[in-house]
Design an enzyme around this catalytic site. Structure first.
Site, PDB file in Angstrom:
ATOM      1  N   GLU A 224      -2.514  -1.358  -3.456  1.00 21.78           N
ATOM      2  CA  GLU A 224      -3.410  -0.806  -3.087  1.00 21.78           C
ATOM      3  C   GLU A 224      -3.351   0.505  -3.217  1.00 21.78           C
ATOM      4  O   GLU A 224      -1.899   0.658  -2.645  1.00 21.78           O
ATOM      5  CB  GLU A 224      -4.756  -1.448  -1.491  1.00 21.78           C
ATOM      6  CG  GLU A 224      -3.189  -1.761  -0.476  1.00 21.78           C
ATOM      7  CD  GLU A 224      -4.000  -2.396   0.695  1.00 21.78           C
ATOM      8  OE1 GLU A 224      -4.752  -3.251   0.630  1.00 21.78           O
ATOM      9  OE2 GLU A 224      -3.665  -1.913   1.532  1.00 21.78           O
TER      10      GLU A 224
ATOM     11  N   HIS B 230      -8.570  -6.282   7.072  1.00 21.59           N
ATOM     12  CA  HIS B 230      -8.109  -4.975   7.784  1.00 21.59           C
ATOM     13  C   HIS B 230      -8.183  -5.006   9.554  1.00 21.59           C
ATOM     14  O   HIS B 230      -9.623  -5.559   9.963  1.00 21.59           O
ATOM     15  CB  HIS B 230      -9.091  -3.171   7.686  1.00 21.59           C
ATOM     16  CG  HIS B 230      -8.219  -1.961   8.205  1.00 21.59           C
ATOM     17  ND1 HIS B 230      -8.001  -1.311   9.299  1.00 21.59           N
ATOM     18  CD2 HIS B 230      -7.823  -1.013   7.395  1.00 21.59           C
ATOM     19  CE1 HIS B 230      -7.085  -0.596   9.189  1.00 21.59           C
ATOM     20  NE2 HIS B 230      -6.933  -0.796   7.784  1.00 21.59           N
TER      21      HIS B 230
ATOM     22  N   HIS C 212       1.171  -1.418  -0.073  1.00 22.70           N
ATOM     23  CA  HIS C 212       0.342   0.159  -0.234  1.00 22.70           C
ATOM     24  C   HIS C 212       1.068   2.009   0.796  1.00 22.70           C
ATOM     25  O   HIS C 212       1.617   2.135   1.197  1.00 22.70           O
ATOM     26  CB  HIS C 212      -0.639   0.619   1.336  1.00 22.70           C
ATOM     27  CG  HIS C 212      -1.632   1.068   1.129  1.00 22.70           C
ATOM     28  ND1 HIS C 212      -2.851   0.661   1.844  1.00 22.70           N
ATOM     29  CD2 HIS C 212      -2.890   2.089   1.260  1.00 22.70           C
ATOM     30  CE1 HIS C 212      -3.693   1.468   1.580  1.00 22.70           C
ATOM     31  NE2 HIS C 212      -3.366   3.162   0.771  1.00 22.70           N
TER      32      HIS C 212
ATOM     33  N   THR D 223      -4.462   5.180   8.435  1.00 23.56           N
ATOM     34  CA  THR D 223      -4.439   3.825   8.020  1.00 23.56           C
ATOM     35  C   THR D 223      -5.671   3.918   7.834  1.00 23.56           C
ATOM     36  O   THR D 223      -6.650   4.853   7.837  1.00 23.56           O
ATOM     37  CB  THR D 223      -4.627   2.230   8.767  1.00 23.56           C
ATOM     38  OG1 THR D 223      -5.095   1.615   8.210  1.00 23.56           O
ATOM     39  CG2 THR D 223      -5.602   2.448  10.242  1.00 23.56           C
TER      40      THR D 223
ATOM     41  N   HIS E   1       5.301   3.694   4.348  1.00 26.10           N
ATOM     42  CA  HIS E   1       5.402   2.400   4.819  1.00 26.10           C
ATOM     43  C   HIS E   1       6.780   2.201   3.294  1.00 26.10           C
ATOM     44  O   HIS E   1       7.887   2.182   2.904  1.00 26.10           O
ATOM     45  CB  HIS E   1       4.616   2.156   4.087  1.00 26.10           C
ATOM     46  CG  HIS E   1       3.586   2.297   5.789  1.00 26.10           C
ATOM     47  ND1 HIS E   1       3.863   2.959   6.290  1.00 26.10           N
ATOM     48  CD2 HIS E   1       2.007   2.990   5.355  1.00 26.10           C
ATOM     49  CE1 HIS E   1       2.779   2.952   7.230  1.00 26.10           C
ATOM     50  NE2 HIS E   1       1.306   3.054   6.486  1.00 26.10           N
TER      51      HIS E   1
HETATM   52  N1  PXP Z   1      -6.828  -3.203   2.923  1.00 26.12           N
HETATM   53  C1  PXP Z   1      -6.984  -1.989   3.243  1.00 26.12           C
HETATM   54  C2  PXP Z   1      -7.266  -1.468   2.242  1.00 26.12           C
HETATM   55  C3  PXP Z   1      -5.682  -1.057   4.037  1.00 26.12           C
HETATM   56  O1  PXP Z   1      -5.522  -0.334   3.829  1.00 26.12           O
HETATM   57  C4  PXP Z   1      -5.336  -2.639   5.028  1.00 26.12           C
HETATM   58  C5  PXP Z   1      -4.094  -1.950   5.814  1.00 26.12           C
HETATM   59  O2  PXP Z   1      -2.907  -0.955   4.876  1.00 26.12           O
HETATM   60  C6  PXP Z   1      -5.412  -3.316   4.884  1.00 26.12           C
HETATM   61  C7  PXP Z   1      -6.354  -4.399   4.378  1.00 26.12           C
HETATM   62  C8  PXP Z   1      -4.639  -5.265   6.450  1.00 26.12           C
HETATM   63  O3  PXP Z   1      -5.449  -4.351   7.885  1.00 26.12           O
HETATM   64  P1  PXP Z   1      -4.099  -4.633   8.612  1.00 26.12           P
HETATM   65  O4  PXP Z   1      -3.237  -4.446   8.845  1.00 26.12           O
HETATM   66  O5  PXP Z   1      -5.200  -4.261   9.760  1.00 26.12           O
HETATM   67  O6  PXP Z   1      -4.406  -6.055   8.257  1.00 26.12           O
END
Ligand code: PXP
Length: 239
Positions: free
Chosen positions: A70, A190, A43, A100, A50
């Site tokens: 993403e 997430h 991401h 985030t 990051h």
């Molecule tokens: N999906 C999206 C769109 C995100 O922004 C993130 C965090 O970068 C995640 C999934 C993954 O979330 P987590 O780091 O809480 O597992």
């Protein structure tokens, strides 16, 4: 079977804390795949705090499974994705200053915008997914954007899991039923972790992929990356 895509942003965050190349993000991606990850998610954010744009370039030829990029589709992000052509792009409406991602797309008001961008990615042969809240109306309207998949934003599920998991999962089950009925593929992510993942997969029908970063990388401090990835995979194989 639900695929596990490991989000390696936190590995880059650790590296960036010192400015050198420890831990090595590219090696970590290779190892995640070796240990059983079925995809790698990155991401890149506009400030590159990051994953950097250079990481994306270096990672692209190394990924043997599924590469998922993403982010918010700014012009720079769109160029980056079109240049490196990952297997999947996940569009997220996150503000540059956000810690985030914290909400899904409004697929009604943002429909024309999403439609035009998704068209460009699909013409380049890249599968598309858009981040949405577990809201039936948002899911229905996602179909008109032309996206292949939605990614259900699971923070509310994770937050409600300990107080009443059967309540917190309900909107996700409803949203997934609608997505399945109109032919949208379902990803999710997430705040998923070793405690809440199996229940989610058991009750939300046809989740194709979960992308997990924060908890998985934190668990790896205790269990090691190899064990941790296998523990998450086991949750998906035997929920
Ligand atoms: N999906 C999206 C769109 C995100 O922004 C993130 C965090 O970068 C995640 C999934 C993954 O979330 P987590 O780091 O809480 O597992």
């Amino acid at each position: 079977m639900t695929k596990l895509s490991v989000n390696i942003n936190k590995i880059a965050t650790l590296r960036n804390a010192r400015g050198g190349n420890i831990p090595n993000v590219q090696q970590a991606a290779i190892d995640c795949e070796l240990y059983g990850a079925e995809g790698i998610t990155v991401h890149p954010r506009p400030d590159q705090r990051h994953i950097t744009y250079q990481d994306v370039e270096l990672l692209r030829p190394l990924i043997k499974t599924e590469f998922n990029i993403e982010g918010n589709p700014t012009p720079e992000f769109i160029d980056l994705v079109l240049k490196h052509k990952p297997h999947q792009v996940t569009l997220v409406p996150d503000d540059p200053a956000q810690l985030t991602s914290d909400h899904g797309w409004d697929t009604i008001t943002e429909k024309p915008f999403l439609k035009s961008i998704i068209k460009r990615f699909k013409e380049a042969g890249i599968r598309t997914s858009i981040f949405v809240d577990p809201d039936v109306e948002m899911v229905k309207h996602a179909l008109d954007t032309g996206t292949d998949r939605i990614e259900l934003y699971t923070e509310s599920y994770a937050c409600g899991y300990f107080s009443d998991r059967s309540v917190s999962i309900k909107p996700f089950v409803e949203a997934a039923k609608v997505a399945n009925s109109i032919g949208l593929g379902i990803n999710a992510g997430h705040d998923l972790n070793l405690e809440n993942l199996a229940f989610f997969i058991q009750y939300v029908p046809n989740v194709l992929e979960v992308s997990i970063g924060h908890a998985l990388i934190a668990d790896a401090l205790y269990y090691g990356l190899n064990n941790t990835i296998q523990m998450y995979r086991n949750q998906l194989i035997n929920p």
